[in-house]
Design a protein around this motif. Sequence first.
Motif, PDB file in Angstrom:
ATOM      1  N   MET A   1       0.822  -1.190   0.000  1.00 25.91           N
ATOM      2  CA  MET A   1       0.000   0.000   0.000  1.00 25.91           C
ATOM      3  C   MET A   1       0.850   1.230   0.000  1.00 25.91           C
ATOM      4  O   MET A   1       0.527   2.252  -0.459  1.00 25.91           O
ATOM      5  CB  MET A   1      -0.870   0.000   1.211  1.00 25.91           C
ATOM      6  N   ASN A   2       1.989   1.110   0.524  1.00 30.25           N
ATOM      7  CA  ASN A   2       2.817   2.285   0.438  1.00 30.25           C
ATOM      8  C   ASN A   2       3.620   2.195  -0.832  1.00 30.25           C
ATOM      9  O   ASN A   2       3.128   2.113  -1.887  1.00 30.25           O
ATOM     10  CB  ASN A   2       3.722   2.371   1.639  1.00 30.25           C
ATOM     11  N   GLN A   3       4.861   2.183  -0.728  1.00 28.18           N
ATOM     12  CA  GLN A   3       5.765   2.118  -1.846  1.00 28.18           C
ATOM     13  C   GLN A   3       5.536   3.250  -2.825  1.00 28.18           C
ATOM     14  O   GLN A   3       6.407   3.648  -3.555  1.00 28.18           O
ATOM     15  CB  GLN A   3       5.650   0.795  -2.573  1.00 28.18           C
ATOM     16  N   SER A  13      10.568   3.578  17.697  1.00 28.74           N
ATOM     17  CA  SER A  13      10.757   3.788  19.116  1.00 28.74           C
ATOM     18  C   SER A  13      12.213   3.562  19.482  1.00 28.74           C
ATOM     19  O   SER A  13      13.032   4.430  19.418  1.00 28.74           O
ATOM     20  CB  SER A  13       9.899   2.803  19.883  1.00 28.74           C
ATOM     21  N   ASP A  14      12.540   2.387  19.786  1.00 21.65           N
ATOM     22  CA  ASP A  14      13.902   2.203  20.231  1.00 21.65           C
ATOM     23  C   ASP A  14      14.787   1.718  19.115  1.00 21.65           C
ATOM     24  O   ASP A  14      14.371   0.966  18.276  1.00 21.65           O
ATOM     25  CB  ASP A  14      13.918   1.180  21.360  1.00 21.65           C
ATOM     26  N   GLN A  16      17.119  -0.139  19.419  1.00 21.96           N
ATOM     27  CA  GLN A  16      17.860  -1.223  20.041  1.00 21.96           C
ATOM     28  C   GLN A  16      18.357  -2.183  18.978  1.00 21.96           C
ATOM     29  O   GLN A  16      17.634  -2.587  18.091  1.00 21.96           O
ATOM     30  CB  GLN A  16      16.931  -1.945  21.000  1.00 21.96           C
ATOM     31  N   LEU A  25      14.799  -5.348  30.050  1.00 23.47           N
ATOM     32  CA  LEU A  25      13.546  -5.622  29.374  1.00 23.47           C
ATOM     33  C   LEU A  25      12.659  -6.394  30.305  1.00 23.47           C
ATOM     34  O   LEU A  25      12.720  -7.607  30.399  1.00 23.47           O
ATOM     35  CB  LEU A  25      13.827  -6.462  28.143  1.00 23.47           C
ATOM     36  N   VAL A  26      11.863  -5.688  30.930  1.00 21.15           N
ATOM     37  CA  VAL A  26      10.997  -6.352  31.885  1.00 21.15           C
ATOM     38  C   VAL A  26       9.562  -6.280  31.456  1.00 21.15           C
ATOM     39  O   VAL A  26       9.042  -5.248  31.117  1.00 21.15           O
ATOM     40  CB  VAL A  26      11.152  -5.712  33.257  1.00 21.15           C
ATOM     41  N   PRO A  27       8.947  -7.389  31.444  1.00 21.18           N
ATOM     42  CA  PRO A  27       7.545  -7.459  31.094  1.00 21.18           C
ATOM     43  C   PRO A  27       6.698  -6.798  32.161  1.00 21.18           C
ATOM     44  O   PRO A  27       5.531  -6.719  32.064  1.00 21.18           O
ATOM     45  CB  PRO A  27       7.247  -8.945  31.022  1.00 21.18           C
ATOM     46  N   LEU A  28       7.344  -6.345  33.128  1.00 20.98           N
ATOM     47  CA  LEU A  28       6.648  -5.675  34.211  1.00 20.98           C
ATOM     48  C   LEU A  28       5.847  -6.652  35.022  1.00 20.98           C
ATOM     49  O   LEU A  28       4.677  -6.775  34.870  1.00 20.98           O
ATOM     50  CB  LEU A  28       5.716  -4.621  33.637  1.00 20.98           C
ATOM     51  N   ASN A  29       6.427  -7.243  35.807  1.00 21.98           N
ATOM     52  CA  ASN A  29       5.881  -8.111  36.855  1.00 21.98           C
ATOM     53  C   ASN A  29       6.619  -9.400  36.860  1.00 21.98           C
ATOM     54  O   ASN A  29       6.036 -10.454  36.904  1.00 21.98           O
ATOM     55  CB  ASN A  29       4.377  -8.330  36.750  1.00 21.98           C
ATOM     56  N   ARG A  57      12.589 -16.206  26.638  1.00 24.78           N
ATOM     57  CA  ARG A  57      13.149 -15.049  25.939  1.00 24.78           C
ATOM     58  C   ARG A  57      13.786 -15.476  24.624  1.00 24.78           C
ATOM     59  O   ARG A  57      13.676 -14.804  23.605  1.00 24.78           O
ATOM     60  CB  ARG A  57      14.207 -14.364  26.795  1.00 24.78           C
TER      61      ARG A  57
ATOM     62  N   VAL B  26       2.901  -3.813  31.133  1.00 21.81           N
ATOM     63  CA  VAL B  26       3.394  -2.868  30.149  1.00 21.81           C
ATOM     64  C   VAL B  26       3.759  -3.723  28.967  1.00 21.81           C
ATOM     65  O   VAL B  26       4.181  -4.851  29.117  1.00 21.81           O
ATOM     66  CB  VAL B  26       4.604  -2.115  30.687  1.00 21.81           C
ATOM     67  N   LEU B  28       6.019  -4.051  27.387  1.00 25.34           N
ATOM     68  CA  LEU B  28       7.415  -4.463  27.363  1.00 25.34           C
ATOM     69  C   LEU B  28       8.190  -3.478  26.540  1.00 25.34           C
ATOM     70  O   LEU B  28       7.646  -2.606  25.927  1.00 25.34           O
ATOM     71  CB  LEU B  28       7.531  -5.816  26.670  1.00 25.34           C
ATOM     72  N   PRO B  30      11.089  -1.031  26.739  1.00 24.21           N
ATOM     73  CA  PRO B  30      11.165   0.368  27.113  1.00 24.21           C
ATOM     74  C   PRO B  30      11.533   1.199  25.915  1.00 24.21           C
ATOM     75  O   PRO B  30      12.262   0.771  25.068  1.00 24.21           O
ATOM     76  CB  PRO B  30      12.292   0.405  28.141  1.00 24.21           C
ATOM     77  N   GLY B  31      11.049   2.337  25.889  1.00 24.85           N
ATOM     78  CA  GLY B  31      11.334   3.198  24.752  1.00 24.85           C
ATOM     79  C   GLY B  31      12.790   3.555  24.655  1.00 24.85           C
ATOM     80  O   GLY B  31      13.566   2.858  24.049  1.00 24.85           O
ATOM     81  N   SER B  74      -5.293  -2.429   3.161  1.00 24.65           N
ATOM     82  CA  SER B  74      -4.018  -2.808   2.561  1.00 24.65           C
ATOM     83  C   SER B  74      -4.101  -4.203   1.950  1.00 24.65           C
ATOM     84  O   SER B  74      -3.663  -4.440   0.828  1.00 24.65           O
ATOM     85  CB  SER B  74      -2.936  -2.781   3.644  1.00 24.65           C
ATOM     86  N   LYS B  77      -6.118  -4.266  -1.178  1.00 18.24           N
ATOM     87  CA  LYS B  77      -5.424  -3.668  -2.305  1.00 18.24           C
ATOM     88  C   LYS B  77      -4.453  -4.664  -2.931  1.00 18.24           C
ATOM     89  O   LYS B  77      -4.369  -4.803  -4.149  1.00 18.24           O
ATOM     90  CB  LYS B  77      -4.662  -2.431  -1.860  1.00 18.24           C
TER      91      LYS B  77
END
Lengths: 138, 138
Positions: A1-3, A13-14, A16, A25-29, A57, B26, B28, B30-31, B74, B77
């Motif tokens: 659709m783009n291109q 975002s990161d 990394q 990297l914690v899944p939070l909990n 992981r 979260v 997961l 982190p930013g 998309s 298309k």
Amino acid sequence: MNQSSSTGSEGLSDAQGSSPTSPQLVPLNPGGGGKAPPPSKHSKKGQRMDRGSDEYRQRRERNNMAVKKSRLKSKQKAQDTQQRVNQLKEENERLEAKIKLLTKELSVLKDLFLEHAHNLADNVQPEGPPPGQESAGH
Amino acid sequence: MNQSSSTGSEGLSDAQGSSPTSPQLVPLNPGGGGKAPPPSKHSKKGQRMDRGSDEYRQRRERNNMAVKKSRLKSKQKAQDTQQRVNQLKEENERLEAKIKLLTKELSVLKDLFLEHAHNLADNVQPEGPPPGQESAGH
DNA sequence: TTATATTGCGCAATGA
DNA sequence: CTCATTGCGCAATATA
């Protein structure tokens, strides 16, 4: 659709670098407040899926790689398909042009034939020689 | 294929009981690094990203809808493009067949012309116009 | 069974 | 601000 757009890649975002050995990297909990995340997935089979597990992981990382690869491939395929459309359209035009040319040639030849046929008829019909304009070069 | 019957897939990380005071779960990753989850995204006045906020949930839901819509589009298309390829291929075949036919017709007519030309030459050679025996059937 | 490949979905950043 | 796109991770599922 783009291109079509030149959007291409954007930062995300990161940045990394997919560190294989990413400790954080914690899944939070993890072991914090809530021990068992959603306590057990299902009481079905013993599907150990410890989120804090190393095994987990690792599997996640592999899957992420696979996902990325698959999506890249998919995108490429779509691109190729679009390219093929252009190619086919081009060839289509070429063929139509050729048809047009051939049709015209054919038309000319047929007209010549008709002309000759008429001339012949005129010549043969009467017992005398041809009228004013006979065959000849032109 | 996939198309699973909507097995609660979204429930996993989002099974939050909506505890405004307990930031749990979260996605997961982190930013920019291990940023703390504190309600402060950037240096902007708007701190409207309280995960427990009603506003937040509402925005998320809307975005999810938009995402779903966009992806559906998309996919559609891509499908159309593929279909167009098939259509063009078909038309190409048709055109090639037509070219073949025209070419053959043209060939036949040209041969006839050559034949006539030869006959004419033979007839013109002698000064006697009336052709005694033409090469009609020959 | 395990490993990889696909797919649906949600999230967040960013584009319009 | 709202909506549309897009990269990415997760988990379920499909394929090997």
